[in-house]
Scaffold this active site. Structure first.
Site, PDB file in Angstrom:
ATOM      1  CG  HIS A 144      -4.196  36.862  11.616  1.00 24.05           C
ATOM      2  ND1 HIS A 144      -4.244  35.738  12.390  1.00 24.05           N
ATOM      3  CD2 HIS A 144      -3.230  37.652  12.161  1.00 24.05           C
ATOM      4  CE1 HIS A 144      -3.344  35.835  13.362  1.00 24.05           C
ATOM      5  NE2 HIS A 144      -2.727  36.979  13.237  1.00 24.05           N
ATOM      6  CD  GLU A 156      -5.807  32.316  11.263  1.00 24.79           C
ATOM      7  OE1 GLU A 156      -5.728  31.204  11.783  1.00 24.79           O
ATOM      8  OE2 GLU A 156      -5.850  33.376  11.925  1.00 24.79           O
TER       9      GLU A 156
HETATM   10  N1  LIG Z   1       3.522  40.599  16.274  1.00 25.12           N
HETATM   11  C1  LIG Z   1       2.983  39.529  15.726  1.00 25.12           C
HETATM   12  O1  LIG Z   1       3.548  38.435  15.749  1.00 25.12           O
HETATM   13  C2  LIG Z   1       1.669  39.638  14.990  1.00 25.12           C
HETATM   14  C3  LIG Z   1       1.279  38.598  14.147  1.00 25.12           C
HETATM   15  C4  LIG Z   1       0.082  38.728  13.414  1.00 25.12           C
HETATM   16  C5  LIG Z   1      -0.723  39.836  13.606  1.00 25.12           C
HETATM   17  N2  LIG Z   1      -0.328  40.824  14.472  1.00 25.12           N
HETATM   18  C6  LIG Z   1      -1.195  42.003  14.607  1.00 25.12           C
HETATM   19  O2  LIG Z   1      -0.651  43.050  13.821  1.00 25.12           O
HETATM   20  C7  LIG Z   1      -0.947  44.322  14.432  1.00 25.12           C
HETATM   21  C8  LIG Z   1       0.355  45.052  14.657  1.00 25.12           C
HETATM   22  O3  LIG Z   1       1.180  44.286  15.497  1.00 25.12           O
HETATM   23  P1  LIG Z   1       2.759  44.531  15.582  1.00 25.12           P
HETATM   24  O4  LIG Z   1       3.333  43.401  16.340  1.00 25.12           O
HETATM   25  O5  LIG Z   1       3.267  44.890  14.239  1.00 25.12           O
HETATM   26  O6  LIG Z   1       2.769  45.840  16.518  1.00 25.12           O
HETATM   27  P2  LIG Z   1       3.937  46.938  16.670  1.00 25.12           P
HETATM   28  O7  LIG Z   1       3.713  47.533  18.011  1.00 25.12           O
HETATM   29  O8  LIG Z   1       5.261  46.354  16.330  1.00 25.12           O
HETATM   30  O9  LIG Z   1       3.572  48.001  15.524  1.00 25.12           O
HETATM   31  C9  LIG Z   1       2.407  48.771  15.552  1.00 25.12           C
HETATM   32  C10 LIG Z   1       2.714  50.095  14.888  1.00 25.12           C
HETATM   33  O10 LIG Z   1       1.505  50.806  14.724  1.00 25.12           O
HETATM   34  C11 LIG Z   1       1.825  52.178  14.839  1.00 25.12           C
HETATM   35  N3  LIG Z   1       0.589  52.928  15.065  1.00 25.12           N
HETATM   36  C12 LIG Z   1      -0.157  53.008  16.171  1.00 25.12           C
HETATM   37  N4  LIG Z   1      -1.260  53.754  15.951  1.00 25.12           N
HETATM   38  C13 LIG Z   1      -1.181  54.160  14.669  1.00 25.12           C
HETATM   39  C14 LIG Z   1      -2.022  54.945  13.834  1.00 25.12           C
HETATM   40  N5  LIG Z   1      -3.166  55.472  14.281  1.00 25.12           N
HETATM   41  N6  LIG Z   1      -1.639  55.164  12.551  1.00 25.12           N
HETATM   42  C15 LIG Z   1      -0.498  54.634  12.079  1.00 25.12           C
HETATM   43  N7  LIG Z   1       0.334  53.868  12.825  1.00 25.12           N
HETATM   44  C16 LIG Z   1      -0.015  53.638  14.100  1.00 25.12           C
HETATM   45  C17 LIG Z   1       2.835  52.250  15.970  1.00 25.12           C
HETATM   46  O11 LIG Z   1       3.603  53.440  15.916  1.00 25.12           O
HETATM   47  C18 LIG Z   1       3.663  50.994  15.704  1.00 25.12           C
HETATM   48  O12 LIG Z   1       4.814  51.278  14.929  1.00 25.12           O
HETATM   49  C19 LIG Z   1      -1.708  44.012  15.716  1.00 25.12           C
HETATM   50  O13 LIG Z   1      -3.078  44.100  15.479  1.00 25.12           O
HETATM   51  C20 LIG Z   1      -1.314  42.565  16.017  1.00 25.12           C
HETATM   52  O14 LIG Z   1      -2.286  41.887  16.751  1.00 25.12           O
HETATM   53  C21 LIG Z   1       0.862  40.763  15.148  1.00 25.12           C
END
Ligand SMILES: NC(=O)c1ccc[n+]([C@@H]2O[C@H](COP(=O)([O-])OP(=O)(O)OC[C@H]3O[C@@H](n4cnc5c(N)ncnc54)[C@H](O)[C@@H]3O)[C@@H](O)[C@H]2O)c1
Length: 291
Positions: A144, A156
């Protein structure tokens, strides 16, 4: 396998987190493929790499050689099979929806080499809820990163009951190679360490806002100027995405059935208007006028 056997990394999802995680890997010398299902998201990620790297060189924070090597190391493709077919390590950063992640891990299990570790960057979901979608549960682990992934030091690593010692060790050591500061959770717990702490702060902050105790700006100021936080919970929520908060609360509610887990009315209101925070120009704050 040891961490030194990792030469190629595949990052799935090029959104908020994935575009920076992939560039981080490329900067640290890994051949990196970044993949997403949405072509515009991939284009944006590539454009980011093309502006971020020269920008770092201009500021004197990176040598020209490192920047050029990083740009050569990273490639972008919509084709998951192409992206993962010779990866030693995969980092998934797609939507925080369990079914989406399970489906993807089952696909990755088919296309990634048998030795590859499949890590999830999920904010809350423990990897044991995903691992059994593959035939390699001992190689499925939580890794993470924090937002923005190029800046924040913490990673993490969670050693769920199914995770082998080797997988946890390699994931921890890879985090160090990426110049992060990893922490190892010996047990699985939803939300891991920091998000559990932040959840308490955020819920309390939203409760005070909705009770009319203070404005969100003043609650943020209290955290910044009284507790020394780099930003308050509302500003942080704009950075991480109100859509993500909404989705995570709904996922939790579906699991527990506890109305206390539902997203709060002010979050629902912004979610329905598409005001997700910085990325859409509006969230708690308005970013359309000035940065
Ligand atoms: N935003 C944050 O601050 C943060 C911090 C740490 C962890 N996370 C985790 O990271 C992950 C992504 O979050 P994010 O904020 O980047 O989301 P986001 O919505 O900005 O990006 C997610 C991306 O995944 C793509 N996607 C969806 N299904 C897909 C697939 N089957 N194959 C390939 N691409 C696919 C989407 O098109 C999108 O561009 C989540 O699990 C979230 O919990 C987010």
């Amino acid at each position: 396998m040891t961490v030194n056997d990792i030469k190629k990394i595949c990052v799935v999802g090029a959104g908020n987190m994935g575009h920076q995680i992939s560039l981080l890997c490329a900067i640290h010398g890994y051949k990196t493929t970044c993949t997403d299902v949405v072509p515009e998201v991939l284009k944006k990620a590539e454009k980011f790499a093309d502006t971020y790297l020269p920008g770092r060189v201009e500021k004197g924070k990176m040598t020209k050689e490192v920047a050029e090597a990083a740009r050569k190391n990273i490639s972008f493709t919509q084709d998951l099979k192409q992206a993962a077919k010779d990866a030693d390590f995969v980092i998934e950063a797609v939507l925080e929806i369990l079914d989406v992640k399970r489906k993807l891990f089952s696909q990755l299990d088919e296309v990634a080499p048998a030795h590859a570790i499949l890590a999830t960057n999920s904010s809350y979901i423990v990897s044991s809820h995903i691992a059994d979608a593959t035939k390699r549960p001992a190689k499925v682990v939580n890794m993470h990163f924090f937002n923005p992934a190029l800046v924040m030091k913490l990673v993490e690593v969670v050693k769920g009951p199914h995770v082998s010692d080797e997988t946890a060790k390699i994931t921890y050591e890879l985090s160090e190679k990426l110049e992060k500061i990893p922490v190892l959770l010996q047990k699985e717990v939803e939300g891991f360490l920091l998000n559990r702490i932040f959840r308490v702060i955020r819920n309390e902050a939203i409760w005070m806002l909705e009770m009319g105790v203070a404005s969100f700006e003043d609650i943020d100021k209290a955290c910044v100027y009284g507790a020394g936080h780099p930003m308050g919970p509302f500003r942080l929520n704009d950075l991480t995405g109100i859509d993500l908060s909404y989705i995570m609360s709904m996922e939790r509610f579906r699991k527990t059935g506890d109305p206390a887990d539902l997203p709060s009315p002010s979050v629902v209101e912004r979610y329905l208007k598409g005001h997700y925070g910085e990325k859409t120009g509006k969230g708690w704050y308005d970013y359309t006028q000035k940065k």
